[in-house]
Design an enzyme around this catalytic site. Structure first.
Site, PDB file in Angstrom:
ATOM      1  N   ILE A   1       6.105  62.958  52.375  1.00 13.73           N
ATOM      2  CA  ILE A   1       6.657  63.896  51.224  1.00 13.73           C
ATOM      3  C   ILE A   1       6.672  63.195  50.003  1.00 13.73           C
ATOM      4  O   ILE A   1       6.819  63.915  48.840  1.00 13.73           O
ATOM      5  CB  ILE A   1       7.994  64.138  51.679  1.00 13.73           C
TER       6      ILE A   1
ATOM      7  N   ASN B   1       6.050  49.534  58.242  1.00  7.49           N
ATOM      8  CA  ASN B   1       7.216  48.756  57.762  1.00  7.49           C
ATOM      9  C   ASN B   1       8.108  48.787  59.281  1.00  7.49           C
ATOM     10  O   ASN B   1       8.258  49.679  59.892  1.00  7.49           O
ATOM     11  CB  ASN B   1       7.947  49.673  56.857  1.00  7.49           C
TER      12      ASN B   1
ATOM     13  N   GLY C   1      11.691  47.542  54.728  1.00  3.55           N
ATOM     14  CA  GLY C   1      11.756  48.908  54.092  1.00  3.55           C
ATOM     15  C   GLY C   1      11.607  50.031  54.810  1.00  3.55           C
ATOM     16  O   GLY C   1      11.547  51.117  54.424  1.00  3.55           O
ATOM     17  N   GLN C   2      11.593  49.925  56.250  1.00  5.57           N
ATOM     18  CA  GLN C   2      11.578  50.854  57.021  1.00  5.57           C
ATOM     19  C   GLN C   2      12.882  51.645  56.852  1.00  5.57           C
ATOM     20  O   GLN C   2      14.135  51.340  56.899  1.00  5.57           O
ATOM     21  CB  GLN C   2      11.741  50.482  58.652  1.00  5.57           C
TER      22      GLN C   2
ATOM     23  N   HIS D   1       6.105  54.596  62.702  1.00  5.87           N
ATOM     24  CA  HIS D   1       4.803  55.478  62.013  1.00  5.87           C
ATOM     25  C   HIS D   1       4.044  54.330  61.272  1.00  5.87           C
ATOM     26  O   HIS D   1       4.591  53.337  60.676  1.00  5.87           O
ATOM     27  CB  HIS D   1       5.793  56.243  60.932  1.00  5.87           C
TER      28      HIS D   1
HETATM   29  P1  5GP Z   1       9.241  53.917  55.888  1.00  8.24           P
HETATM   30  O1  5GP Z   1       9.981  53.712  54.734  1.00  8.24           O
HETATM   31  O2  5GP Z   1      10.202  54.094  56.898  1.00  8.24           O
HETATM   32  O3  5GP Z   1       8.229  52.704  56.231  1.00  8.24           O
HETATM   33  O4  5GP Z   1       8.654  55.425  55.650  1.00  8.24           O
HETATM   34  C1  5GP Z   1       9.163  56.486  55.917  1.00  8.24           C
HETATM   35  C2  5GP Z   1       8.442  57.457  55.108  1.00  8.24           C
HETATM   36  O5  5GP Z   1       8.793  58.828  55.252  1.00  8.24           O
HETATM   37  C3  5GP Z   1       8.758  57.452  53.341  1.00  8.24           C
HETATM   38  O6  5GP Z   1       7.344  57.149  53.023  1.00  8.24           O
HETATM   39  C4  5GP Z   1       8.948  58.692  53.301  1.00  8.24           C
HETATM   40  O7  5GP Z   1       8.778  59.297  51.891  1.00  8.24           O
HETATM   41  C5  5GP Z   1       8.615  59.554  54.380  1.00  8.24           C
HETATM   42  N1  5GP Z   1       9.521  60.768  54.480  1.00  8.24           N
HETATM   43  C6  5GP Z   1      10.934  60.810  54.862  1.00  8.24           C
HETATM   44  N2  5GP Z   1      11.275  62.018  55.062  1.00  8.24           N
HETATM   45  C7  5GP Z   1      10.162  62.798  55.208  1.00  8.24           C
HETATM   46  C8  5GP Z   1      10.067  64.218  55.580  1.00  8.24           C
HETATM   47  O8  5GP Z   1      10.963  64.983  55.599  1.00  8.24           O
HETATM   48  N3  5GP Z   1       8.673  64.579  55.671  1.00  8.24           N
HETATM   49  C9  5GP Z   1       7.680  63.896  55.271  1.00  8.24           C
HETATM   50  N4  5GP Z   1       6.645  64.441  55.220  1.00  8.24           N
HETATM   51  N5  5GP Z   1       7.764  62.559  54.962  1.00  8.24           N
HETATM   52  C10 5GP Z   1       9.121  62.097  54.808  1.00  8.24           C
END
Ligand code: 5GP
Ligand code: ZN
Length: 111
Positions: free
Chosen positions: A30, A84, A90-91, A97
């Site tokens: 997103i 991450n 930064g998770q 994922h």
């Molecule tokens: P992390 O920071 O945990 O490695 O990555 C989480 C990712 O999920 C971030 O890059 C963030 O932009 C994405 N994200 C968070 N909420 C949503 C959502 O509701 N939809 C989508 N498509 N991505 C999301």
């Protein structure tokens, strides 16, 4: 079920899904950090790499990310797959994922 990505798998909240098989789902981030920024997730809820007990799950996520890179046309130019894990990395979403990032030059080391 409170997990955001489990809700995306269940189609309870919308996402731009671009690929799916029996085990994995891929959808656009997103808040993209590159021209191609796709999240590849296992359909099974595993909070992070630290809790991944079945190495085959990791292999399927990795192979799926590779296939999506081909589908997105970035396989030959190059791409990065990032997991991450926990706070310092930064998770923010605790459903395992892989970030598939491509379509631009990428620096090393990452920030
Ligand atoms: P992390 O920071 O945990 O490695 O990555 C989480 C990712 O999920 C971030 O890059 C963030 O932009 C994405 N994200 C968070 N909420 C949503 C959502 O509701 N939809 C989508 N498509 N991505 C999301
Ligand atoms: Zn989940």
């Amino acid at each position: 079920m409170s997990c955001l990505f489990c809700k995306i798998i269940a189609r309870e909240i919308p996402a731009a899904i671009i690929a799916e098989d029996a085990h994995c789902l891929a959808f656009r981030d997103i808040n993209p950090q590159a021209p191609t920024h796709v999240l590849v997730i296992p359909k099974e809820h595993v909070p992070s790499l630290n809790q991944m007990t079945d190495p085959a799950l990791g292999g399927r996520v990795l192979a799926f990310a590779r296939d999506v890179a081909k589908q997105e046309g970035i396989a030959e130019r190059g791409y990065r797959v990032v997991l991450n894990t926990n706070a310092e990395a930064g998770q923010t979403v605790f459903h395992l994922h892989a970030h598939l990032l491509g379509g631009r030059e990428q620096g090393w080391p990452p920030g």
